[in-house]
Design an enzyme around this catalytic site. Structure first.
Site, PDB file in Angstrom:
ATOM      1  N   HIS A 471       0.774  -1.150  -0.038  1.00 30.38           N
ATOM      2  CA  HIS A 471       0.023  -0.092  -0.008  1.00 30.38           C
ATOM      3  C   HIS A 471       0.747   1.123  -0.008  1.00 30.38           C
ATOM      4  O   HIS A 471       0.753   1.901  -0.744  1.00 30.38           O
ATOM      5  CB  HIS A 471      -0.981  -0.011   1.328  1.00 30.38           C
ATOM      6  CG  HIS A 471      -1.582   1.243   1.455  1.00 30.38           C
ATOM      7  ND1 HIS A 471      -2.988   1.210   1.095  1.00 30.38           N
ATOM      8  CD2 HIS A 471      -1.496   2.565   1.895  1.00 30.38           C
ATOM      9  CE1 HIS A 471      -3.772   2.536   0.982  1.00 30.38           C
ATOM     10  NE2 HIS A 471      -2.717   3.301   1.892  1.00 30.38           N
ATOM     11  N   GLU A 472       1.690   1.308   0.969  1.00 29.77           N
ATOM     12  CA  GLU A 472       2.631   2.611   1.174  1.00 29.77           C
ATOM     13  C   GLU A 472       3.536   2.637  -0.101  1.00 29.77           C
ATOM     14  O   GLU A 472       3.826   3.916  -0.577  1.00 29.77           O
ATOM     15  CB  GLU A 472       3.618   2.447   2.127  1.00 29.77           C
ATOM     16  CG  GLU A 472       2.813   2.464   3.446  1.00 29.77           C
ATOM     17  CD  GLU A 472       1.581   3.586   3.648  1.00 29.77           C
ATOM     18  OE1 GLU A 472       1.986   4.713   3.091  1.00 29.77           O
ATOM     19  OE2 GLU A 472       0.565   3.398   4.213  1.00 29.77           O
ATOM     20  N   HIS A 475       1.789   4.495  -2.894  1.00 27.17           N
ATOM     21  CA  HIS A 475       1.811   6.009  -2.978  1.00 27.17           C
ATOM     22  C   HIS A 475       3.065   6.355  -3.241  1.00 27.17           C
ATOM     23  O   HIS A 475       3.483   7.457  -4.082  1.00 27.17           O
ATOM     24  CB  HIS A 475       1.784   6.226  -1.412  1.00 27.17           C
ATOM     25  CG  HIS A 475       0.502   6.106  -0.735  1.00 27.17           C
ATOM     26  ND1 HIS A 475      -0.679   6.996  -1.451  1.00 27.17           N
ATOM     27  CD2 HIS A 475      -0.089   5.720   0.311  1.00 27.17           C
ATOM     28  CE1 HIS A 475      -1.731   6.819  -0.570  1.00 27.17           C
ATOM     29  NE2 HIS A 475      -1.310   6.109   0.456  1.00 27.17           N
ATOM     30  N   HIS A 478       3.383   6.537  -6.936  1.00 21.95           N
ATOM     31  CA  HIS A 478       2.860   7.660  -7.751  1.00 21.95           C
ATOM     32  C   HIS A 478       3.664   8.899  -7.634  1.00 21.95           C
ATOM     33  O   HIS A 478       3.691   9.771  -8.445  1.00 21.95           O
ATOM     34  CB  HIS A 478       1.439   7.916  -6.841  1.00 21.95           C
ATOM     35  CG  HIS A 478       0.265   8.886  -7.283  1.00 21.95           C
ATOM     36  ND1 HIS A 478      -0.663   9.188  -6.810  1.00 21.95           N
ATOM     37  CD2 HIS A 478       0.210   9.210  -8.730  1.00 21.95           C
ATOM     38  CE1 HIS A 478      -1.527   9.819  -7.492  1.00 21.95           C
ATOM     39  NE2 HIS A 478      -0.913   9.857  -8.596  1.00 21.95           N
TER      40      HIS A 478
END
Length: 683
Positions: A471-472, A475, A478
């Site tokens: 998940h991290e 980010h 991105h």
């Protein structure tokens, strides 16, 4: 002071040189320099029609120099907190807030940006530059540039105080978390705990020079107790300590109470909203998001609740029945739920988080993450052992494309004292075109709080922790794979807050698929992949109590939205009343009067999610629908992966998030993939 490393130019923060005494002098000097330079830029714009090169580019450089000093300070405050650093950090918050308000209300600078938009240089700007100008003009209005002098002054006071309150909330929660522990000498009291958890608790005790086992309120310590400890009284004690942190209840009642911080924060947010012409803080918050109104968000959340609550009630009834018949628990208390759920999961699916740990040694999980990203995005990874780091366990990596570096990141995986809880990604450097023509590469911080390695064995992660890692890193991708060169729309900058979770939630899907898990999982002793039987049980258990998990997120989201939409000056009693009412509507688990969840809700009181916690579910609609494109084409399909990278990851905030989704998917988003992925039968 002679040499100040925060003022020198560096490719990466000089963590090995930064000391608390450097912080205040560096920030004061940079703020003074920036004020002078900005006044000079405005004077020039008044003489000559501004262009990107004469106005926006030099202002971006000033912002970046300040960010490059503040970023490592802020990161160290969250990961290596100490009294001296905390004091220095706190001393700068007011100065930075004053500067931000001064710049946001600088009428000359506002006129200069307006002149850029309305002048001859506008036609020369590209899409990202135009988006940046429009965002800047919006932000000037949101900073109160058009307010009368007295209201401007009040705006500045409120912003400065809110910054202090956010820091106080975070500090008090950290202090409350670290203030409690329980030492246990009799291992029999820890019956039921797996070996890995016992090793963690023993290491906690050893680090403090005490015998036996030490339970703390850090996640890798308290979570196994609530999930596995057979001793019900011990579970009750640990649960009580955790849910009363920083409140008027529990073992440290009143010592670090965040209730007054919450009251003042909410009152000031409402006053700020009214100053700027909004009816409430929720309306103000949504000006930078995809959602158009608080009512639209509430309708979205309540629609999900209508679909999920009936199924969540069934799931809880099944848990109650199992606990009564198999565990002898006539009535489920909150401290029984995690324990009974683990037992039921094992009984039904013959699988537990603990069983899976052996297949997820941290080095293998990290290597697998890199392999997944290599196949998805066509980049490679290289560790740099020479980069300055702030703790011996922290690692630094570069991302390469065609052998050339395009980004970098710090990886900080394990829980430790002085490090705030949770997991997060933050910016260290942003990708941008510098004034000297060179490209500044993006750098990210990726921070987790996983169970530490014990002895010479690698850390063994739960499957949930592997999901958090992915998940991290979503980010991070991105931020790091952006193609933008304008800082304000580069990476995660300028991205609507309720779309920013799309890449992070998207990446989680690889942790459930055979093709992904073959890269991620390998037994700690033999290296063998996850056996088919275990994978099938894992996938079968994926949506175990998924409706209960969904309504829990809806509870947090509705509480946050309604708190900022319906109340102007709520007291602690009002806050508790609202939380209780929301729980009555959507929660299915038992409640206790002493639970003070709100006093530890950092996302909305010490993070950026105020009136925006719904973003997780809003973005999950987008991410689930994005993943459905990969389900159709193949989860490592090169063409779909390339489009995901070019249409979503590389665009940053240069284009509207809804437009980017439509470009990738070819249609409007659908909620059906979210319901299907969550096993909600209403789909």
């Amino acid at each position: 002071m002679s040499h100040n490393p925060l003022l020198a130019s560096h490719e990466l923060p000089p963590f090995d040189e930064i000391r608390p005494e450097h912080v205040v002098p560096a920030i004061e000097k940079l703020l003074a320099d920036n004020r002078s330079a900005i006044d000079a830029l405005v004077a020039h714009a008044e003489q000559e029609a501004p262009s990107w090169q004469s106005l926006a580019a030099p202002l971006e450089a000033l912002n970046d120099r300040l960010a490059q000093a503040w970023s490592p300070i802020s990161h160290l405050n969250g990961t290596m907190n100490s009294p001296a650093l905390r004091e220095a950090y706190q001393a700068c918050l007011g100065k930075l807030s004053d500067y931000s308000t001064w710049l946001g209300q600088h009428e000359g600078m506002f006129r200069a940006w307006q002149a850029l938009k309305q002048g001859p240089a506008w036609v020369e700007l590209d899409e990202a530059q135009r988006r940046s100008v429009d965002n800047a003009l919006r932000d000037f209005r949101l900073a109160g540039v058009a307010l009368p002098a007295e209201q401007k002054r009040r705006y500045g006071e409120i912003k400065a105080r809110l910054s202090e309150l956010s820091n106080t909330f975070s500090n008090q929660l950290l202090d409350a978390t670290q203030a409690w522990h329980k030492d246990i000498n009799d291992a029999a009291r820890l019956a039921g705990l797996p070996e890995s958890a016992l090793a963690t608790l023993a290491a906690n005790a050893e680090a403090k020079g005490v015998k036996g086992y030490r339970i703390t309120l850090d996640f890798p310590s308290f979570y196994p107790v609530l999930s596995f400890a057979d001793d019900r009284e011990l579970r009750r004690e640990v649960y009580t300590a955790f849910v009363t942190r920083a409140s008027d209840q529990g073992p440290n009642a009143g010592e670090y109470d965040n209730a007054p911080v919450i009251e003042e924060t909410l009152r000031l947010r409402h006053e700020l909203s009214e100053l700027l012409g909004f009816a409430n803080y929720a309306e103000l918050s949504l000006t930078t998001k995809m959602a158009e109104s608080p009512q639209q968000v509430r309708d979205f959340l309540e629609d999900l609740a209508r679909r999920a609550v009936p199924q969540a009630r069934e799931e809880f009834a099944e848990l109650e029945s199992y606990a009564r018949e198999e565990l002898g628990l006539a009535e489920l208390a909150p401290w029984d739920i995690g324990y009974a759920s683990e037992k039921l999961r094992e009984a039904r699916h013959a699988i537990s988080q603990e069983q899976l740990r052996a297949y997820f040694p941290a080095p293998q999980a990290v290597e697998g993450l890199f392999l997944v990203v290599e196949r998805l995005c066509g980049v490679t990874f290289e560790e740099d052992n020479q980069a300055p780091r702030y703790h011996p366990e922290v690692r630094y990596f570069r991302i390469l494309e065609h052998g050339e570096p395009i980004a970098g990141f710090y990886l900080d995986l394990y829980a430790r004292e002085g490090k705030r809880g949770g997991a997060w990604m933050d910016e260290c450097r942003v990708r941008r075109q510098r004034e000297d023509g060179k490209l500044q590469l993006p750098v990210a911080y990726l921070t987790c709080n996983f169970t530490r390695p014990v002895g010479d064995r690698p850390a063994l992660l739960t499957h949930d922790e592997v999901i958090t890692l992915f998940h991290e890193f979503g980010h991070g991708l991105h931020h790091m794979l952006t193609r933008q060169t304008v800082a304000d729309v580069s990476g995660i900058n300028g991205v609507a807050w309720d779309a920013v979770e799309l890449p992070s939630q998207f990446m989680e899907n690889y942790c459930w698929e055979r093709e992904g898990l073959d890269l991620i999982a390998g037994h700690v002793d033999s290296g063998e992949p996850l056996p088919t039987e275990l994978l099938e049980r894992l996938q079968a258990a994926k949506n175990f109590q998924s409706a209960m998990a969904l309504v829990r997120q809806l509870e947090f989201s509705l509480f946050d939205l309604r708190l900022h939409h319906e109340f102007s000056t709520p007291t602690a009693t009002d806050v508790q009343w609202l939380l209780d009412e929301v729980r009555e509507a959507v929660s299915v688990v038992p409640k206790v009067d002493f639970n003070r969840f709100q006093n530890g809700f950092s996302h909305i009181f010490a993070g950026g999610y105020a009136a925006g916690y719904y973003s997780y579910k809003w973005a999950e609609v987008l991410s689930a629908d994005t993943w459905s494109a990969f389900e159709e084409a193949g989860i490592f399909d090169p063409e779909t992966g390339s489009r995901f990278r070019s249409e979503i990851l590389e665009q940053g905030g240069a284009r509207d998030a809804a437009e980017l989704f439509r470009a990738f998917r070819g249609r409007e988003p659908s909620v059906e993939p979210l319901l299907r992925h969550n096993g909600i039968r209403a789909a």
